[in-house]
Design a protein around this motif. Sequence first.
Motif, PDB file in Angstrom:
ATOM      1  N   CYS A  38       0.851  -1.198   0.000  1.00 42.51           N
ATOM      2  CA  CYS A  38       0.000   0.000   0.000  1.00 42.51           C
ATOM      3  C   CYS A  38       0.889   1.252   0.000  1.00 42.51           C
ATOM      4  O   CYS A  38       1.658   1.474   0.940  1.00 42.51           O
ATOM      5  CB  CYS A  38      -0.899   0.013   1.238  1.00 42.51           C
ATOM      6  N   THR A  40       0.448   4.417   0.547  1.00 46.28           N
ATOM      7  CA  THR A  40       0.367   5.395   1.635  1.00 46.28           C
ATOM      8  C   THR A  40       0.905   4.800   2.932  1.00 46.28           C
ATOM      9  O   THR A  40       1.508   5.510   3.742  1.00 46.28           O
ATOM     10  CB  THR A  40      -1.083   5.904   1.822  1.00 46.28           C
ATOM     11  N   SER A  50      -3.600   2.581   5.834  1.00 46.72           N
ATOM     12  CA  SER A  50      -3.341   1.268   5.213  1.00 46.72           C
ATOM     13  C   SER A  50      -4.695   0.678   4.797  1.00 46.72           C
ATOM     14  O   SER A  50      -5.738   1.146   5.265  1.00 46.72           O
ATOM     15  CB  SER A  50      -2.675   0.335   6.227  1.00 46.72           C
ATOM     16  N   ARG A  54      -8.209   1.349   6.750  1.00 45.72           N
ATOM     17  CA  ARG A  54      -9.360   1.965   6.048  1.00 45.72           C
ATOM     18  C   ARG A  54     -10.595   1.069   6.156  1.00 45.72           C
ATOM     19  O   ARG A  54     -11.711   1.558   6.284  1.00 45.72           O
ATOM     20  CB  ARG A  54      -8.989   2.250   4.593  1.00 45.72           C
ATOM     21  N   CYS A  85      -3.730  -3.585  -2.885  1.00 45.53           N
ATOM     22  CA  CYS A  85      -4.089  -4.416  -1.732  1.00 45.53           C
ATOM     23  C   CYS A  85      -4.886  -5.657  -2.142  1.00 45.53           C
ATOM     24  O   CYS A  85      -4.922  -6.634  -1.395  1.00 45.53           O
ATOM     25  CB  CYS A  85      -4.877  -3.595  -0.710  1.00 45.53           C
TER      26      CYS A  85
HETATM   27  S1  SF4 Z   1      -6.179   1.083  -2.991  1.00 41.09           S
HETATM   28 FE1  SF4 Z   1      -5.395  -0.227  -1.358  1.00 41.09          FE
HETATM   29  S2  SF4 Z   1      -3.168  -0.301  -1.692  1.00 41.09           S
HETATM   30 FE2  SF4 Z   1      -3.949   1.428  -2.910  1.00 41.09          FE
HETATM   31  S3  SF4 Z   1      -3.695   3.222  -1.544  1.00 41.09           S
HETATM   32 FE3  SF4 Z   1      -5.804   2.454  -1.250  1.00 41.09          FE
HETATM   33  S4  SF4 Z   1      -5.650   1.050   0.501  1.00 41.09           S
HETATM   34 FE4  SF4 Z   1      -3.558   1.387  -0.243  1.00 41.09          FE
END
Ligand code: SF4
Length: 442
Positions: A38, A40, A50, A54, A85
């Motif tokens: 991830c 961020t 993460s 979230r 992810c």
């Molecule tokens: S989509 Fe998934 S991997 Fe990509 S920034 Fe968002 S939480 Fe992180």
Amino acid sequence: MNNSPPNSNKASAFDAHHPPSNELIEKCVHCGFCLPVCPTYVLWGQEMDSPRGRLYLMKLAADGAVEMNSNWVSHFDSCLGCMACMPACPSGVDYGKLIEATRAQIERNTPRSSAEKFHRRFILENFTRPDRLRRMRLPLLIYQKTGLQAAVRGLGLLNLLPKKLQAMEALLPKLRRREAVAEFTPAAGTKRRRVGLLLGCVQREFFSQVNAATVRVLTAEGCEVVAPRAQSCCGALPVHAGEEAAAVEFAKKTIDTFEQAYVDTVVTNAAGCGSNVKEYGHLLRDDPAYVARARKFAAKCKDISEVLAELQPRATRHPLKLRVAFHDSCHLQNAQGVRAQPRALLTGIPGLELAEIPEAPICCGSAGIFNLVQPDTAKTLGDRKADLIAPLNADVVATGNPGCILQMQSALTRHGQKMPVLHFIQLLDASLRGKSIDSLRR
Ligand code: SF4
Ligand code: SF4
């Protein structure tokens, strides 16, 4: 962190229209396998930025334990929607559907500042309208060709602009002559397929050379190509921005248009558009007049690399002596699961050597409208990618999405690296036509 969300008798913070599905959220077993991919979480190391964090925040809002206040919203605004992810998750959590539902809830139920609203409106009302993008070409050509851009940049005048406008200016592609694509192009030799081409919005006006290359390659491989003039935006940007109603209207128009074209396959060459049209069945699930048609349409949609992988190569590949750094677009590798096909397409070109960029799952920072609405984080991710590309000694970077091309070209230029960033189909097109890489820079 306590991973068991508190039970609450309070009403959900979400409204009743497609809230993020509890069933999907609860598939998360909190293992953390998604954390290292991830972007961020990699940058900031904060649980709430993460995927696992979230999901926990979604659960808290669903249980009414938190409101969708500005702090809560900030953790979703900082999500790139890159879907890295998803392939990393052993429990099969469909984060894509969850973030899409969460974004729509945010846009409907939380306030944004007037400046932020105006910025988002500007992006959505212009970048989904090829006619408006075309009208921007002339002033932008004047800005670039008269030396005004170089002067403005050289004098540091851009620093006087708000950060988001600076980011937009930095992403401007070098405009080239617009290459028109005919509404119908016959196959070379015996016809193998009749395909439709989704032209994209930014792709159609600012990367018309990619669409032209796609048509040449398809026809050389025995496909007749229909590129309906009436096609609109497919709705990818509104989906990424949480504007569900607009996305639904664009999806219906796209289906209507391509049904009239009677094609076997709908080819996409912009990964963001490709991942969106493949999800039309989900987007139009409430509409009895469209749901079955949307599923049928979605099943016909394929990235250009998937189509070519299905066809036995017929056209002669001429050598291209190049070292190519390949960048996986998130919407191709994560959302569509397409990784092997573009590599096979490139390694099928004699003389071409492929170089893998480390940290392939980590996004370059483009991510739909992310680099326009979160420019600082996007810049950091772009810089990180440029640093990883530098030691590869590549002649060119290849990828499969116009957003990645803009983001990576801007990052490489900032780092003083002169190599071009191209769509991989342009390299195959050059090989089929026996052209050099220099012909693609003009
Ligand atoms: S989509 Fe998934 S991997 Fe990509 S920034 Fe968002 S939480 Fe992180
Ligand atoms: S990998 Fe999947 S199950 Fe594990 S924490 Fe991430 S989302 Fe949850």
